[in-house]
Write an enzyme that holds these catalytic residues in place. Structure first.
Site, PDB file in Angstrom:
ATOM      1  N   CYS A   1      -3.486   0.403   7.108  1.00 27.32           N
ATOM      2  CA  CYS A   1      -2.680   1.611   6.980  1.00 27.32           C
ATOM      3  C   CYS A   1      -2.978   2.602   8.103  1.00 27.32           C
ATOM      4  O   CYS A   1      -2.070   3.269   8.599  1.00 27.32           O
ATOM      5  CB  CYS A   1      -2.902   2.239   5.613  1.00 27.32           C
ATOM      6  SG  CYS A   1      -2.265   1.187   4.277  1.00 27.32           S
TER       7      CYS A   1
ATOM      8  N   CYS B   1      -7.006   2.404   4.631  1.00 23.90           N
ATOM      9  CA  CYS B   1      -7.711   1.224   5.130  1.00 23.90           C
ATOM     10  C   CYS B   1      -7.318   0.995   6.596  1.00 23.90           C
ATOM     11  O   CYS B   1      -6.478   1.710   7.148  1.00 23.90           O
ATOM     12  CB  CYS B   1      -7.345   0.007   4.286  1.00 23.90           C
ATOM     13  SG  CYS B   1      -5.621  -0.542   4.488  1.00 23.90           S
TER      14      CYS B   1
ATOM     15  N   HIS C   1       0.851  -1.190   0.000  1.00 25.02           N
ATOM     16  CA  HIS C   1       0.000   0.000   0.000  1.00 25.02           C
ATOM     17  C   HIS C   1       0.889   1.244   0.000  1.00 25.02           C
ATOM     18  O   HIS C   1       1.948   1.265   0.638  1.00 25.02           O
ATOM     19  CB  HIS C   1      -0.888   0.016   1.239  1.00 25.02           C
ATOM     20  CG  HIS C   1      -1.968  -1.017   1.226  1.00 25.02           C
ATOM     21  ND1 HIS C   1      -3.220  -0.771   1.717  1.00 25.02           N
ATOM     22  CD2 HIS C   1      -1.985  -2.301   0.772  1.00 25.02           C
ATOM     23  CE1 HIS C   1      -3.967  -1.847   1.584  1.00 25.02           C
ATOM     24  NE2 HIS C   1      -3.234  -2.799   1.011  1.00 25.02           N
TER      25      HIS C   1
ATOM     26  N   GLU D   1       0.681   3.997   1.532  1.00 27.80           N
ATOM     27  CA  GLU D   1       0.955   4.542   2.868  1.00 27.80           C
ATOM     28  C   GLU D   1       2.089   3.796   3.558  1.00 27.80           C
ATOM     29  O   GLU D   1       2.979   4.426   4.157  1.00 27.80           O
ATOM     30  CB  GLU D   1      -0.304   4.457   3.757  1.00 27.80           C
ATOM     31  CG  GLU D   1      -1.487   5.227   3.225  1.00 27.80           C
ATOM     32  CD  GLU D   1      -2.439   4.386   2.379  1.00 27.80           C
ATOM     33  OE1 GLU D   1      -3.650   4.676   2.411  1.00 27.80           O
ATOM     34  OE2 GLU D   1      -1.977   3.454   1.683  1.00 27.80           O
TER      35      GLU D   1
END
Length: 154
Positions: free
Chosen positions: A79, A76, A46, A48
């Site tokens: 994260c 999400c 991801h 992040e």
């Protein structure tokens, strides 16, 4: 946010969901950059998480106190938890994520009073542009899928 959007565009060009993230220090200097890399085979890829890792490496500490994450899509739960655990001070995000967002939509992990750290949150920054990138990406995927189905059945 402009840098995060540019990273999201790079992700889309590589066939990844267009999400980009940057972490800036208290002086406004970018110390971490990330864009989605899940389709490349990394389930933790991801934007992040990549930006958090890079920022921690840049400052030589896992504590990212005084920093701000700027990301094109609401993080999400995974994260959001990483942001709390890394002690990021502030989160700025573009589009809300109705299916997985955990910074105000499905829950609000980054501001949960039961945790030992909470983030300031600013949402909706460049939301239209962030949403447009995502919509165009998924429309393209659907079109390619329909074209493949037609080719296979034809």
């Amino acid at each position: 946010m402009k840098e995060a959007l540019a990273l999201a565009e790079e992700a889309a060009a590589d066939g990844e969901i267009p999400v980009g993230a940057v972490i800036v220090d208290s002086e406004g200097v970018i110390i971490g950059r990330g864009r989605n890399r899940r389709e490349s085979g990394d389930p933790l890829g991801h934007a992040e998480l990549i930006a958090i890792r890079q920022a921690a490496e840049a400052i030589g500490d896992w504590r990212l106190e005084g920093t701000t994450m700027v990301v094109t899509l609401e993080p999400c739960a995974m994260c959001a938890g990483a942001l709390v655990n890394a002690r990021v001070a502030k989160l700025i995000f573009g589009a809300f994520d109705p299916k997985a967002g955990f910074c105000g939509t499905l829950g609000n992990l980054v501001q949960d009073a039961r945790l030992n750290h909470r983030l300031d949150v600013v949402s909706g920054v460049e939301a239209e542009e962030s949403r447009r990138l995502l919509q165009e990406f998924f429309q393209g995927l659907r079109k390619r899928s329909q074209d493949t189905e037609r080719w296979q059945s034809g």
